[in-house]
Motif scaffolding. Structure first.
Motif, short mmCIF file in Angstrom:
data_model
loop_
_atom_site.label_atom_id
_atom_site.label_comp_id
_atom_site.label_asym_id
_atom_site.label_seq_id
_atom_site.Cartn_x
_atom_site.Cartn_y
_atom_site.Cartn_z
N UNK A 219 57.52 -11.60 -34.94
CA UNK A 219 56.78 -10.88 -33.90
C UNK A 219 55.27 -10.99 -34.10
N UNK A 220 54.83 -11.21 -35.34
CA UNK A 220 53.41 -11.37 -35.64
C UNK A 220 52.93 -12.80 -35.43
N UNK A 221 53.86 -13.70 -35.12
CA UNK A 221 53.50 -15.10 -34.89
C UNK A 221 54.21 -16.08 -35.80
N UNK A 285 54.55 -20.96 -55.25
CA UNK A 285 55.11 -20.73 -53.91
C UNK A 285 54.25 -19.68 -53.21
N UNK A 286 54.24 -19.74 -51.88
CA UNK A 286 53.45 -18.76 -51.13
C UNK A 286 54.07 -18.52 -49.76
N UNK A 287 53.80 -17.33 -49.23
CA UNK A 287 54.18 -16.99 -47.86
C UNK A 287 52.91 -16.98 -47.02
N UNK A 294 46.82 -16.64 -38.58
CA UNK A 294 47.06 -18.01 -39.05
C UNK A 294 46.35 -18.28 -40.38
N UNK A 295 47.12 -18.74 -41.37
CA UNK A 295 46.55 -19.14 -42.65
C UNK A 295 46.49 -18.04 -43.69
N UNK A 296 46.72 -16.79 -43.30
CA UNK A 296 46.65 -15.70 -44.28
C UNK A 296 47.80 -15.81 -45.27
N UNK A 297 47.49 -15.77 -46.57
CA UNK A 297 48.51 -15.83 -47.62
C UNK A 297 48.90 -14.41 -47.99
N UNK A 319 48.54 -7.20 -48.68
CA UNK A 319 49.14 -6.50 -47.54
C UNK A 319 48.13 -6.15 -46.47
N UNK A 320 47.03 -6.93 -46.39
CA UNK A 320 46.05 -6.69 -45.34
C UNK A 320 46.72 -6.76 -43.97
N UNK A 321 47.62 -7.73 -43.83
CA UNK A 321 48.42 -7.86 -42.61
C UNK A 321 49.89 -7.88 -43.02
#
Length: 426
Positions: A219-221, A285-287, A294-297, A319-321
């Motif tokens: 839902x966030x993209x 590894x990263x999410x 876009x691009x936020x880890x 957890x900024x977003x």
């Protein structure tokens, strides 16, 4: 799928066969004959003379990756502490290597495993022929031999977080006598599919939670599970991990155990190691979020691969977003699912009891500390160390006391090792 379905015993047999080949023995800096246990104990102050046999022993998947050549070499280059590498030898064959370095702790010279501050599994490098419960028949004689060899170099030998039993084998040093550590390590056995793997847990609840997290991220993209491959990606994600972790420690009122330049250089050194699919000191590894952010880890984790064993070294979150998606836990699902598909057998969450580990793991391993005094100062230090270990074990067994101390610690600076134990992968 990777070639990890090869039986682990086949790897062990290959190591045993190669170990029987004659090799030229390097000259030690010191040696002592342990007549009771019928082997010679040798001490080396540099790694290089042992390269060949070190590489051979590290291939055995039952030996900790933390004691492999690349892991230790990166630490030695970064820290530069004096080394005291113990080699056990019998009839021209290497029985074990114990890679130790020496540091001062409150005036006491302590010989510990190399990179012990960031080790999640300590076994030493043990030859398959020596991995028996009766390999050392007299623990007191062995301790006396160690003390004689370390005399003038260290006051105390302290080997922490030793599993006395590991994956169906018994550690040959069990007869020496060790005190139980207040920490345990936690594992999740991996089966043929993700569905079969999570059946060990509350599968229905865990599957539902994952799908809810996935829907929120979509839902966030959307999102992307990335694994760093290029040197630029590795450096970027590792530096970002250090930033995220520093913020996390600050929020908890804990010191940042990754803060000094030497520690950062150690981990960056691991990222430059040439690896194969069965032996990788560190893989990131990263999410990564898509869409509006876009691009936020949102989460980062570092894994080590050793045979069919996957070991989580660290993790961080931002957890900024997407805070309500629990990005760290979501990344664990993605990593575990990938490991299942690639044929690994065990996902290890490492040392320390945190709620997220308890929710994922169906197995745990008891850990012990082996402490041998070298001189009179070492005897005093051992008494203090055993008292500290037992006190921590008592506190952890009494939840109210433990919670009260945690609240107090939040308002002061805690020792670095304690902060790592409590928030290693949060």
């Amino acid at each position: 799928m990777l070639a990890l379905k090869e039986p682990i015993e086949r790897i062990r047999e290959a190591v045993r066969a190669e170990a029987m080949q004659p090799v030229t023995r390097p000259r030690p800096d010191a040696s002592v004959i342990d007549a009771t246990n019928q082997f010679t104990l040798e001490l080396f102050e540099t790694m290089e003379p042992l390269l060949g046999e070190w590489r051979l022993l590290e291939r055995d998947p039952l030996n900790s990756l933390h004691h492999g050549w690349d892991w230790c070499r990166s630490w030695v280059k970064a820290k530069g502490r004096p080394l005291a590498i113990l080699r056990g030898e019998r009839a021209g064959r290497t029985l074990f290597l114990l890679p130790l370095d020496i540091h001062r702790n409150h005036g006491v010279r302590v010989a510990r495993f190399v990179a012990d501050d960031f080790s999640n599994l300590n076994t030493g490098l043990i030859a398959a022929s020596f991995r028996r419960g009766d390999a050392i028949v007299d623990g007191k004689a062995f301790a006396a031999t160690v003390a004689q060899l370390l005399s003038g170099r260290a006051d105390l030998l302290a080997l922490r977080n030793l599993p006395l039993a590991w994956r169906g084998t018994v550690n040959p040093f069990t007869v020496i006598g060790a005190v139980e550590n207040h920490n345990r390590s936690f594992q999740l056995p991996l089966f043929a599919s993700m569905e079969a793997t999570i059946k060990q847990l509350n599968a229905k609840r865990r599957r539902k939670k994952f799908r809810n997290q996935q829907r929120r991220l979509e839902a966030l993209g959307g999102y992307e599970h990335i694994v760093a491959e290029t040197s630029g990606e590795k450096s970027y994600l590792l530096d970002l991990f250090f930033q995220q972790k520093a913020q996390r420690f600050a929020a908890l009122g804990l010191p940042d155990v990754f803060r000094d330049a030497e520690t950062k250089a150690f981990f960056h050194g691991l990222m430059r190691v040439q690896t194969d699919m069965r032996h990788v000191p560190l893989k990131l590894h990263a999410l990564r979020l898509k869409g509006e952010h876009e691009g936020h880890i949102a989460a980062i984790a570092g894994l080590s691969l050793n045979g069919d064993h996957v070991l989580c070294q660290f993790g961080s979150i931002d957890e900024t977003y997407a805070a309500d998606t629990s990005p760290g836990e979501f990344l664990f699902w993605l990593m575990i699912e990938q490991c299942v598909n690639e044929g690994y057998a065990l996902f290890d969450f490492g040392v320390g009891e945190q709620p997220y580990k308890l929710s994922w793991c169906s197995a745990e391993t008891g850990l012990h500390d082996l402490v041998i005094p070298v001189n009179a100062l070492g005897h005093v230090a051992r008494t203090v160390e055993f008292g500290r270990i037992r006190a921590k074990a008592f506190i952890k067994r009494h939840r109210r006391l433990y919670d009260a101390i945690q609240r107090l610690r939040a308002g002061r600076q805690a020792p670095a090792q304690e902060s790592r134990d409590e928030d290693q992968a949060a």
